[in-house]
Design a protein around this motif. Structure first.
Motif, PDB file in Angstrom:
ATOM      1  N   TYR A   9      62.122  45.166  54.372  1.00  0.00           N
ATOM      2  CA  TYR A   9      63.116  44.236  53.833  1.00  0.00           C
ATOM      3  C   TYR A   9      63.613  43.265  54.900  1.00  0.00           C
ATOM      4  CZ  TYR A   9      66.989  46.764  56.051  1.00  0.00           C
ATOM      5  OH  TYR A   9      67.841  47.323  56.965  1.00  0.00           O
ATOM      6  N   LEU A  10      63.642  43.710  56.159  1.00  0.00           N
ATOM      7  CA  LEU A  10      64.064  42.816  57.242  1.00  0.00           C
ATOM      8  C   LEU A  10      63.038  41.709  57.465  1.00  0.00           C
ATOM      9  CD1 LEU A  10      65.397  45.438  59.821  1.00  0.00           C
ATOM     10  CD2 LEU A  10      66.746  43.887  58.407  1.00  0.00           C
ATOM     11  N   LEU A  11      61.761  42.077  57.428  1.00  0.00           N
ATOM     12  CA  LEU A  11      60.709  41.077  57.596  1.00  0.00           C
ATOM     13  C   LEU A  11      60.710  40.088  56.436  1.00  0.00           C
ATOM     14  CD1 LEU A  11      57.829  43.406  58.849  1.00  0.00           C
ATOM     15  CD2 LEU A  11      59.038  41.682  60.185  1.00  0.00           C
ATOM     16  N   GLU A  12      60.919  40.596  55.228  1.00  0.00           N
ATOM     17  CA  GLU A  12      60.976  39.703  54.063  1.00  0.00           C
ATOM     18  C   GLU A  12      62.165  38.749  54.162  1.00  0.00           C
ATOM     19  OE1 GLU A  12      60.492  41.051  50.071  1.00  0.00           O
ATOM     20  OE2 GLU A  12      59.246  42.740  50.687  1.00  0.00           O
ATOM     21  N   LEU A  13      63.311  39.266  54.576  1.00  0.00           N
ATOM     22  CA  LEU A  13      64.505  38.436  54.697  1.00  0.00           C
ATOM     23  C   LEU A  13      64.309  37.341  55.739  1.00  0.00           C
ATOM     24  CD1 LEU A  13      67.461  37.907  53.954  1.00  0.00           C
ATOM     25  CD2 LEU A  13      68.127  39.591  55.688  1.00  0.00           C
ATOM     26  N   MET A  14      63.756  37.720  56.893  1.00  0.00           N
ATOM     27  CA  MET A  14      63.524  36.749  57.959  1.00  0.00           C
ATOM     28  C   MET A  14      62.520  35.685  57.513  1.00  0.00           C
ATOM     29  SD  MET A  14      62.162  37.462  61.828  1.00  0.00           S
ATOM     30  CE  MET A  14      60.597  38.101  61.226  1.00  0.00           C
ATOM     31  N   THR A  15      61.451  36.127  56.839  1.00  0.00           N
ATOM     32  CA  THR A  15      60.434  35.184  56.373  1.00  0.00           C
ATOM     33  C   THR A  15      60.996  34.242  55.314  1.00  0.00           C
ATOM     34  OG1 THR A  15      58.740  36.861  56.790  1.00  0.00           O
ATOM     35  CG2 THR A  15      58.114  34.990  55.424  1.00  0.00           C
ATOM     36  N   THR A  16      61.818  34.775  54.420  1.00  0.00           N
ATOM     37  CA  THR A  16      62.436  33.947  53.380  1.00  0.00           C
ATOM     38  C   THR A  16      63.307  32.856  53.994  1.00  0.00           C
ATOM     39  OG1 THR A  16      62.445  35.809  51.832  1.00  0.00           O
ATOM     40  CG2 THR A  16      63.920  33.974  51.341  1.00  0.00           C
ATOM     41  N   LYS A  17      64.041  33.199  55.034  1.00  0.00           N
ATOM     42  CA  LYS A  17      64.878  32.206  55.714  1.00  0.00           C
ATOM     43  C   LYS A  17      64.022  31.114  56.353  1.00  0.00           C
ATOM     44  CE  LYS A  17      68.880  35.137  56.717  1.00  0.00           C
ATOM     45  NZ  LYS A  17      69.733  35.737  57.780  1.00  0.00           N
ATOM     46  N   LEU A  18      62.899  31.518  56.954  1.00  0.00           N
ATOM     47  CA  LEU A  18      62.012  30.527  57.572  1.00  0.00           C
ATOM     48  C   LEU A  18      61.418  29.596  56.517  1.00  0.00           C
ATOM     49  CD1 LEU A  18      60.111  32.762  60.173  1.00  0.00           C
ATOM     50  CD2 LEU A  18      61.829  31.017  60.662  1.00  0.00           C
ATOM     51  N   LEU A  19      61.050  30.162  55.369  1.00  0.00           N
ATOM     52  CA  LEU A  19      60.453  29.351  54.308  1.00  0.00           C
ATOM     53  C   LEU A  19      61.460  28.391  53.681  1.00  0.00           C
ATOM     54  CD1 LEU A  19      58.268  32.057  52.505  1.00  0.00           C
ATOM     55  CD2 LEU A  19      57.466  30.192  53.965  1.00  0.00           C
ATOM     56  N   SER A  20      62.737  28.732  53.781  1.00  0.00           N
ATOM     57  CA  SER A  20      63.765  27.893  53.160  1.00  0.00           C
ATOM     58  C   SER A  20      64.250  26.763  54.070  1.00  0.00           C
ATOM     59  CB  SER A  20      64.960  28.760  52.743  1.00  0.00           C
ATOM     60  OG  SER A  20      65.579  29.332  53.883  1.00  0.00           O
ATOM     61  N   LEU A  21      63.762  26.725  55.303  1.00  0.00           N
ATOM     62  CA  LEU A  21      64.156  25.650  56.214  1.00  0.00           C
ATOM     63  C   LEU A  21      63.620  24.309  55.730  1.00  0.00           C
ATOM     64  CD1 LEU A  21      63.491  27.378  59.674  1.00  0.00           C
ATOM     65  CD2 LEU A  21      65.700  27.028  58.559  1.00  0.00           C
ATOM     66  N   GLU A  22      64.333  23.260  56.046  1.00  0.00           N
ATOM     67  CA  GLU A  22      63.907  21.927  55.618  1.00  0.00           C
ATOM     68  C   GLU A  22      62.648  21.476  56.352  1.00  0.00           C
ATOM     69  OE1 GLU A  22      67.073  19.169  55.961  1.00  0.00           O
ATOM     70  OE2 GLU A  22      68.362  20.188  54.503  1.00  0.00           O
ATOM     71  N   GLN A  23      62.576  21.776  57.640  1.00  0.00           N
ATOM     72  CA  GLN A  23      61.384  21.376  58.379  1.00  0.00           C
ATOM     73  C   GLN A  23      60.252  22.374  58.147  1.00  0.00           C
ATOM     74  OE1 GLN A  23      64.253  22.378  59.681  1.00  0.00           O
ATOM     75  NE2 GLN A  23      64.031  23.325  61.697  1.00  0.00           N
ATOM     76  N   ARG A  24      59.045  21.898  58.322  1.00  0.00           N
ATOM     77  CA  ARG A  24      57.870  22.730  58.102  1.00  0.00           C
ATOM     78  C   ARG A  24      57.704  23.723  59.250  1.00  0.00           C
ATOM     79  NH1 ARG A  24      51.732  20.494  56.927  1.00  0.00           N
ATOM     80  NH2 ARG A  24      50.764  22.539  56.529  1.00  0.00           N
ATOM     81  N   VAL A  25      57.455  24.966  58.912  1.00  0.00           N
ATOM     82  CA  VAL A  25      57.310  26.023  59.916  1.00  0.00           C
ATOM     83  C   VAL A  25      55.957  26.705  59.728  1.00  0.00           C
ATOM     84  CG1 VAL A  25      58.226  28.198  60.790  1.00  0.00           C
ATOM     85  CG2 VAL A  25      59.794  26.425  59.996  1.00  0.00           C
TER      86      VAL A  25
END
Length: 212
Positions: A9-25
């Motif tokens: 769940y921690l990895l999913e949460l961190m990944t979700t935050k990265l995907l929600s950033l405005e800039q491309r990651v």
């Protein structure tokens, strides 16, 4: 989605935050154990690559009642274990490569413990590192103690190596958490252990100590 009871769940949460950033990651993820890579790749809108290449080959064996049996693969290992566990005699079908001799010490009369200690010592004596997986915190500490008693003791190793291990002990004592008392008994013999997320590892290194 990420099939890990403690970190998923921690990895999913961190990944979700990265995907929600405005800039491309760009996200690059690697795993040796996750079974549902295709599902995760689809969720990430990513490509999934799988390889069975190993820079260091793995030779798998099964130890049962002090006997060592070959296993060409994990599937073969499980099949051999299942057959040996059955009540009918399997001597004609499976022949042991070698046998681990029973210990003269009464504390090591139990076959599994004797095999773990013997193989750890044998491998470390050949100049290799050893990683032992334990089933619980108690068995991790107990096995580490027994393995350390089989290793050369402080008065039997070189002053240079003893100095490095002593320095490592002092570094561990200086940590805010202090030095684990069992670890304090085993480090000078080249044995340490690690406990995290209900996984228990024992590490043995006879000839040198590495610090990070």
């Amino acid at each position: 989605m990420i099939d890990d009871d403690h970190r998923g769940y921690l990895l999913e949460l961190m990944t979700t935050k990265l995907l929600s950033l405005e800039q491309r990651v760009q996200i690059i993820a690697m795993s040796a154990t996750l079974p549902n890579l295709d599902i995760i790749a689809e969720w990430l809108n990513a490509y999934s690559y799988e390889t069975k290449y190993r820079p260091v080959p793995i030779h798998e064996h099964l130890v049962c009642e002090g006997n060592i049996y070959p296993a060409a693969s994990t599937q073969s290992l499980l099949k051999t274990a299942s057959s040996l566990k059955s009540q009918r005699s399997m001597e004609d079908k499976f022949s042991a490569m070698r046998r681990i001799e029973p210990s003269e010490h009464k504390e090591l009369t139990e076959s599994v413990l004797n095999s773990v200690v013997s193989l750890a010592y044998e491998t470390a004596s050949a100049g290799h590192g050893v990683l032992v997986f334990a089933g619980s915190r108690g068995s991790c500490e107990s096995d580490a103690r027994w393995i350390s008693r089989a290793m050369p003791q402080p008065h039997e190793i070189s002053p240079e190596l003893l100095g490095k291990r002593t320095e490592l002990l002092e570094d561990l004592r200086s940590l805010s958490t202090g030095l684990d008392p069992v670890l304090g008994e085993t480090v000078l013999q080249g044995v340490a252990f690690h406990r995290k997320f209900k996984t228990y590892h024992i590490l043995c290194r006879l000839h040198r100590v590495s610090k990070r």
